[in-house]
Design a protein around this motif. Structure first.
Motif, PDB file in Angstrom:
ATOM      1  N   GLU A 138      23.927  16.128  61.951  1.00 17.20           N
ATOM      2  CA  GLU A 138      23.968  14.971  62.855  1.00 17.20           C
ATOM      3  C   GLU A 138      25.153  14.095  62.449  1.00 17.20           C
ATOM      4  N   ARG A 300      14.176   2.990  54.585  1.00 12.18           N
ATOM      5  CA  ARG A 300      15.305   2.418  55.317  1.00 12.18           C
ATOM      6  C   ARG A 300      14.906   1.210  56.168  1.00 12.18           C
ATOM      7  N   ASP A 340      25.072  -1.436  63.220  1.00 10.09           N
ATOM      8  CA  ASP A 340      25.126   0.008  62.984  1.00 10.09           C
ATOM      9  C   ASP A 340      26.519   0.545  62.703  1.00 10.09           C
ATOM     10  N   GLU A 368      31.395   8.288  62.259  1.00  5.97           N
ATOM     11  CA  GLU A 368      30.696   8.316  63.548  1.00  5.97           C
ATOM     12  C   GLU A 368      31.352   7.401  64.585  1.00  5.97           C
TER      13      GLU A 368
HETATM   14  C1  BDP Z   1      22.957   5.888  64.133  1.00  2.00           C
HETATM   15  C2  BDP Z   1      23.274   7.302  64.504  1.00  2.00           C
HETATM   16  C3  BDP Z   1      22.069   8.199  64.513  1.00  2.00           C
HETATM   17  C4  BDP Z   1      21.297   8.023  63.217  1.00  2.00           C
HETATM   18  C5  BDP Z   1      20.969   6.566  63.014  1.00  2.00           C
HETATM   19  C6  BDP Z   1      20.337   6.303  61.653  1.00  2.00           C
HETATM   20  O1  BDP Z   1      23.867   7.308  65.777  1.00  2.00           O
HETATM   21  O2  BDP Z   1      22.524   9.515  64.682  1.00  2.00           O
HETATM   22  O3  BDP Z   1      20.146   8.788  63.230  1.00  2.00           O
HETATM   23  O4  BDP Z   1      22.136   5.801  63.039  1.00  2.00           O
HETATM   24  O5  BDP Z   1      21.040   5.816  60.787  1.00  2.00           O
HETATM   25  O6  BDP Z   1      24.163   5.315  63.758  1.00  2.00           O
HETATM   26  O7  BDP Z   1      19.155   6.554  61.468  1.00  2.00           O
END
Ligand code: BDP
Length: 684
Positions: A138, A300, A340, A368
Motif C-alpha cells: 500500500e 495509532r 495526513d 505518497e
Molecule cells: C493514508 C493512506 C492510507 C493509509 C492511511 C494510514 O492514504 O493508504 O492506510 O494513511 O496511515 O495516508 O492508515
C-alpha cells in the motif's frame, strides 16, 4: 559481427569512466579494505558481524588495531557507544556493531574520527512496512513486498528471500534502525495464522543478528475473523484469553518478538468502537496479553470521528481525554501533522500535550503525497522542521524533538517511518529516495542532526566515485558534484511544496492515487472531509481553512502561545497561512504582493526550481555512472512535466474564484484545465 561487438565493448569502456551501478548497494558501496586487526574478547553472531564489517570495509590507517569492548558506562544510553580512534566501547554488543558502522561511515566520508559518546535519541527506531500478505505494498512505489509473495498463498522461504532480508537488515543496522513492522496497518487477520507466523519467525531469524526486532500489525477483529469467536469485544473473557494464547504462541516461536502495531476504529478498520469500547479498553487488553513476554502495543492515533468535524482536530479530540490511562507498554503513534502526511503540515497538537502517555512520531518515508518514486524530494528538511517545532507545552523550547525523545517527559521513546522499500533493484524506485530511508534512520538515532549533514554523508557514501581505493574526495568533485547535488536535495522539498501546495494549502491532490492535482475533486455522497474543496474552501472572497475562533477553532488544541501566534494573521508564518486562515485574495503578503499574486509566483517558482534541478543534474553527468545518471535524469524530466501540470491546474482552478489575472511576468499555463481534469495527469 565480432568487430562490432568489440567496438561496442570498447565504446562503453571509453565512455563510462565510472562503473555502471543499479543502486542495490545503497550507501554501503565501499569495496576497499585496508589491513586492520580487531581485538575483542567476546564471541557472538553480532560480534562476528561487527568484525566482518571492519575487515571488509576498513578505510583507516593501514595495519591499525582496533579494540571492541563491552563494558558498562553510565554515559552510554541503550545501544549507544563511545568512539575513539582505536577503540569502540558499548554497554551491549549491538552498540559495538553500531559503533563500527559509525566509524566506517566517518572513514568513508573522509573525516577524522570524531571521538565522543553516541547515544540514540529514541530507544525504538522502527520501519513500518505497509506490505500486504499478497505481496502488494500500500502506497509502495518500488515494486512488490520484500516480505510477502505475490498471491499470498506461498509462504515458503527461499534462499533468495533470506539473502534479501539479510541485505535489508544490514542496511538498517548501518543507520541504527532496530525494529520493523512487516505488514500493513490495514492488517489482514491472516498474519496471525500459524502458517503465516512461521514466515514471520523466518524473517525474525534473519534480522535478529543485526539487532532488528520484528513486529506485526494486527487486525482488531482477529478473534472473530480467524479465531472462530463470536465477537472481538476487548472486554470479553474469551477474547482476552484468545489474545493471551496468541501472544504465547508467537513468543514460543520468536522469543524477542517486539509487539503489535494497531490501526483500530480508523478508516473502516475494526476497533473497540465497534463494541462500544474505548481506545484505552482496546489498547490495554492487548498490552496485558503482551506484557508477560516483554512486548509493546503501538496504538495509532490516526483516526477520524464519525462526525465530520474538522479532521485536523480529530486525533487530539479522541486521544487527549485518555492521557495517563494507558498501560506502561502502550505507546501512541502519532503522525507528524494533524491531517495526513501532506507536503507541509504544522505539527500535531498532541505532541507535548499528552504529558502522561508516551507518544511516538510516525513519519512517512514513502512519498505518497510527494510525487511517489518519480519526484526527487529529500524529506530530511521536512523532518528537521517537525523536530524543531516548538510546542511551548513545557515553556519555550519544548520542541517536538524534546517532547518525544525523553528529554522533557521521562518515558519510553520510539519513532516510526513508513518505509519506501520494495523489490526494485535499487530498493526505493528512485535513487534519491534511498536518501530518505537513510535520513530517517540517522534522525531516529540523532534527532539533532541537520539535513545538510545527512545529505552530505549520503552523497559521499552513495556517489563516491572511488569505491575501490582509499577515500579521497577531490576539490573538483566537491565543488562540481557534491555542492550542486546537495543544494538540489536541500531545496527539493520546498520546491515540491511550491508547485503542489504552497502557503499552507493542503489535501488538494487527486483522490485515491494521491499523485497529481485535484483541488476540484468531490463526489456526491462522499464524506465532506474526503473532498478537496472542503480543505481549500476557495470562494470569491479568498481561500484557506479557517481554524481560528471564528472557524473550527482547531487552534485551541495548541498551547496558547502557539495558538496566538498561528491565530493572528499578522504573526502566522506564511507557510501555514491557508492552513489556519481563510484569507482574502487581496491580502497583503510579506513580499508586498497580494495573496493571489503570491500564490501565482510560488507555483511558478516551484516549476522553475525543478527546471533548475534538471540543469544541476545534467551538469554532473561525468561524475555519475551511466545507469544511475540516466535513471535520475528521466525522472527529473517527468517531475518537471508534472510540476508544470500542478501549477497550471491549481492556478487555472483557483483563478475561477479569484477572478484575477496571472501576473504577466509569469510564464503562462501550457495546459487547459479541462484537459488536466480529463487526463488525471497520466496517473502512474
Ligand atoms: C493514508 C493512506 C492510507 C493509509 C492511511 C494510514 O492514504 O493508504 O492506510 O494513511 O496511515 O495516508 O492508515
Amino acid at each position: 559481427m565480432r568487430s562490432l561487438i568489440l567496438f561496442t565493448v570498447l565504446f562503453f569502456v571509453v565512455q563510462s569512466n565510472v562503473q555502471a551501478e543499479d543502486g542495490h548497494k545503497l550507501w554501503l558501496r565501499n569495496q576497499f579494505s585496508g589491513e586492520v586487526n580487531v581485538v575483542c574478547a567476546g564471541k557472538s553472531e553480532i560480534i562476528d558481524l561487527a568484525k566482518k564489517e571492519l575487515k571488509n570495509n576498513w578505510n583507516g590507517i593501514d595495519g591499525a588495531t582496533i579494540q571492541l569492548l563491552v563494558k558498562k558506562n553510565n554515559e552510554v544510553k541503550g545501544d549507544g557507544f563511545i568512539l575513539e580512534e582505536n577503540k569502540i566501547q558499548a554497554n551491549t554488543e549491538l552498540g559495538l556493531l553500531y559503533g563500527v558502522f559509525e566509524l566506517l561511515r566517518q572513514q568513508q566520508c573522509g573525516q577524522k574520527v570524531n571521538e565522543k559518546t553516541y547515544n540514540p535519541s529514541y530507544e525504538l527506531r522502527l520501519l513500518n512496512h505497509w506490505d500486504n500478505l499478497n505481496g502488494s505494498v500500500e502506497r509502495g512505489y518500488a515494486g512488490a513486498s520484500i516480505f510477502w509473495k505475490k498471491g499470498g498463498s506461498d509462504l515458503t522461504v527461499s534462499d533468495y528471500d533470506k539473502k534479501l532480508w539479510h541485505e535489508y537488515a544490514r542496511a538498517n543496522a548501518s543507520v541504527g534502525i532496530n525494529g520493523t513492522v512487516i505488514n500493513n496497518v490495514n492488517a489482514s487477520p491472516n498474519v496471525l495464522k500459524a502458517e503465516t507466523l512461521q514466515r514471520v519467525k523466518a524473517i525474525a531469524d534473519v534480522l535478529r543478528p543485526f539487532g532488528i526486532k520484528v513486529f506485526v500489525s494486527i487486525n482488531f477483529s482477529s478473534p472473530a475473523l480467524v479465531g472462530g469467536l463470536k465477537t472481538s469485544d476487548p472486554l470479553n473473557t474469551e477474547v482476552i484469553n484468545w489474545w493471551q494464547a496468541k501472544a504465547k504462541e508467537i513468543y514460543s516461536l520468536i522469543p524477542d518478538f517486539g509487539g503489535f502495531l494497531v490501526k483500530a476504529s480508523s478508516e473502516g478498520q475494526p476497533g473497540p468502537h465497534d463494541y462500544g469500547r474505548s481506545h484505552v479498553d482496546g489498547a490495554n487488553m492487548l498490552a496485558d496479553a503482551l506484557k508477560p513476554h516483554g512486548g509493546i502495543v503501538m496504538w495509532r492515533a490516526f483516526v477520524y470521528s464519525a462526525k465530520e468535524d474538522d479532521r485536523a482536530e480529530q486525533a487530539y479530540a479522541e486521544f487527549f481525554p485518555f492521557d495517563g490511562q494507558f498501560r506502561d507498554n502502550v505507546i501512541i503513534q502519532v503522525k507528524n501533522g494533524p491531517i495526513d502526511f501532506m507536503p507541509r503540515e504544522p505539527f500535531s497538537p498532541l505532541f507535548g500535550a499528552m504529558k502522561n502517555t508516551p507518544l511516538m512520531p510516525e513519519l512517512q518515508i514513502t512519498q505518497e503525497y510527494l510525487g511517489h518514486s518519480i519526484h526527487l524530494v529529500f524529506l530530511a528538511t521536512m523532518w528537521e522542521e517537525f523536530f524543531k517545532s516548538d510546542t511551548h507545552q513545557e515553556g519555550p523550547g519544548s520542541t517536538v524533538a524534546k517532547c518525544t525523545d525523553g528529554t522533557i517527559f521521562k518515558q519510553k521513546t520510539a519513532i516510526a517511518g513508513v518505509a519506501n522499500i520494495g523489490t526494485d533493484a535499487n530498493w526505493c524506485g528512485h535513487d534519491f529516495a534511498q536518501a530518505n530511508w537513510y535520513a530517517f534512520g540517522r534522525l531516529a538515532w540523532n534527532n539533532q542532526l541537520s539535513s545538510e549533514q545527512i545529505a552530505d554523508e549520503w552523497i559521499k557514501l552513495t556517489f563516491n566515485p572511488d569505491v575501490n581505493g582509499k577515500v579521497n574526495f577531490s576539490e573538483n568533485w566537491t565543488e562540481n558534484f557534491m555542492k550542486p547535488v546537495k543544494k538540489m536535495m536541500l531545496d527539493s522539498r520546498e520546491a515540491a511544496v511550491n508547485y503542489m501546495m504552497p502557503l499552507g494549502l493542503h489535501h488538494i491532490m487527486q483522490a485515491h492515487h494521491h499523485y497529481g492535482p485535484g483541488p476540484w475533486w468531490e463526489i456526491e455522497g462522499v464524506r465532506k472531509d474526503w473532498t478537496m474543496p472542503y480543505y481549500h474552501q476557495a470562494d470569491s472572497f479568498g481561500v484557506g481553512f479557517n481554524r481560528t475562533k471564528t472557524g473550527s477553532n482547531a487552534l485551541a488544541q495548541y498551547h496558547p502561545t502557539v495558538a496566538e501566534n498561528f491565530g493572528d494573521l499578522r504573526t502566522c508564518p506564511e507557510e501555514y497561512l491557508l492552513w489556519f486562515h481563510h484569507v482574502s485574495w487581496n491580502h497583503k503578503m510579506n513580499s508586498g504582493k497580494t495573496l493571489w499574486d503570491e500564490m501565482c509566483y510560488r507555483y511558478d517558482y516551484g516549476v522553475q526550481q525543478v527546471r533548475g534541478f534538471q540543469v544541476s543534474w545534467d551538469k554532473v553527468q561525468n561524475f555519475v555512472d551511466a545507469g544511475r545518471f540516466t535513471a535520475v535524469q528521466r525522472k527529473l524530466r517527468k517531475q518537471a512535466q508534472n510540476a508544470q501540470v500542478w501549477k497550471d491546474a491549481c492556478l487555472l482552478y483557483f483563478q475561477q474564484f479569484s477572478k484575477q489575472i496571472i501576473p504577466f511576468d509569469i510564464e503562462r499555463p501550457i495546459h487547459n484545465l479541462d484537459d488536466i481534469r480529463k487526463n488525471d495527469m497520466d496517473r502512474p
